[in-house]
Write a protein that holds these residues in place. Structure first.
Motif, PDB file in Angstrom:
ATOM      1  N   ALA A 143       1.447  -1.504   0.339  1.00 56.62           N
ATOM      2  CA  ALA A 143       0.316  -0.100  -0.121  1.00 56.62           C
ATOM      3  C   ALA A 143       0.905   1.272   0.313  1.00 56.62           C
ATOM      4  CB  ALA A 143      -0.843   0.278   1.226  1.00 56.62           C
ATOM      5  N   THR A 144       0.654   2.159  -0.904  1.00 54.68           N
ATOM      6  CA  THR A 144       1.092   3.434  -0.447  1.00 54.68           C
ATOM      7  C   THR A 144       0.816   4.116   0.111  1.00 54.68           C
ATOM      8  OG1 THR A 144       0.246   4.750  -2.880  1.00 54.68           O
ATOM      9  CG2 THR A 144       2.136   3.101  -3.215  1.00 54.68           C
ATOM     10  N   THR A 145       1.228   4.898   1.027  1.00 55.34           N
ATOM     11  CA  THR A 145       0.929   5.572   1.490  1.00 55.34           C
ATOM     12  C   THR A 145       1.746   7.036   1.265  1.00 55.34           C
ATOM     13  OG1 THR A 145       3.223   5.557   3.517  1.00 55.34           O
ATOM     14  CG2 THR A 145       1.187   4.248   3.764  1.00 55.34           C
ATOM     15  N   GLN A 172       0.688  19.087   6.288  1.00 58.51           N
ATOM     16  CA  GLN A 172      -0.785  17.987   6.680  1.00 58.51           C
ATOM     17  C   GLN A 172      -1.570  18.688   7.174  1.00 58.51           C
ATOM     18  OE1 GLN A 172       1.729  16.653  10.037  1.00 58.51           O
ATOM     19  NE2 GLN A 172       2.792  14.806   8.950  1.00 58.51           N
ATOM     20  N   LYS A 225       3.392  10.433   2.205  1.00 65.16           N
ATOM     21  CA  LYS A 225       3.496  11.237   3.853  1.00 65.16           C
ATOM     22  C   LYS A 225       4.156  12.985   2.869  1.00 65.16           C
ATOM     23  CE  LYS A 225       6.110   8.065   5.079  1.00 65.16           C
ATOM     24  NZ  LYS A 225       7.803   7.464   6.030  1.00 65.16           N
TER      25      LYS A 225
END
Length: 86
Positions: A27-29, A60, A31
């Protein structure tokens, strides 16, 4: 053969191809930058009120703030500025 695929086959209990295929696609997260991270370098980009907020998808919080930098911009002598994540 890639090392990740070899590791997946070796680590799997039965060595079936389904386990290797499922471990091959992690799974690509995404950031995002934390608060205080610089979004741009200091530059004489014109005038902007310090504390001016703008949307920024790389942060974020989703917002960046204009902050002053050291130095001055000729010919008016105003301080350069950059954006940081809020």
């Amino acid at each position: 053969m890639p090392a990740a695929k070899v590791r997946a086959v070796v680590d799997s209990d039965d060595g079936d191809e389904a386990a290797a295929a499922s471990s091959q696609a992690p799974a690509t997260t995404v950031k995002k930058l934390p608060s205080g991270a610089g979004v741009a370098t200091c530059d004489c980009q014109g005038t902007v009120p310090y504390g001016d907020k703008a949307p920024e998808l790389r942060c974020q919080s989703g917002v960046s703030i204009a902050t002053p930098c050291a130095g001055y911009c000729p010919p008016r002598g105003v301080a350069p500025w950059r954006r940081v994540c809020s």
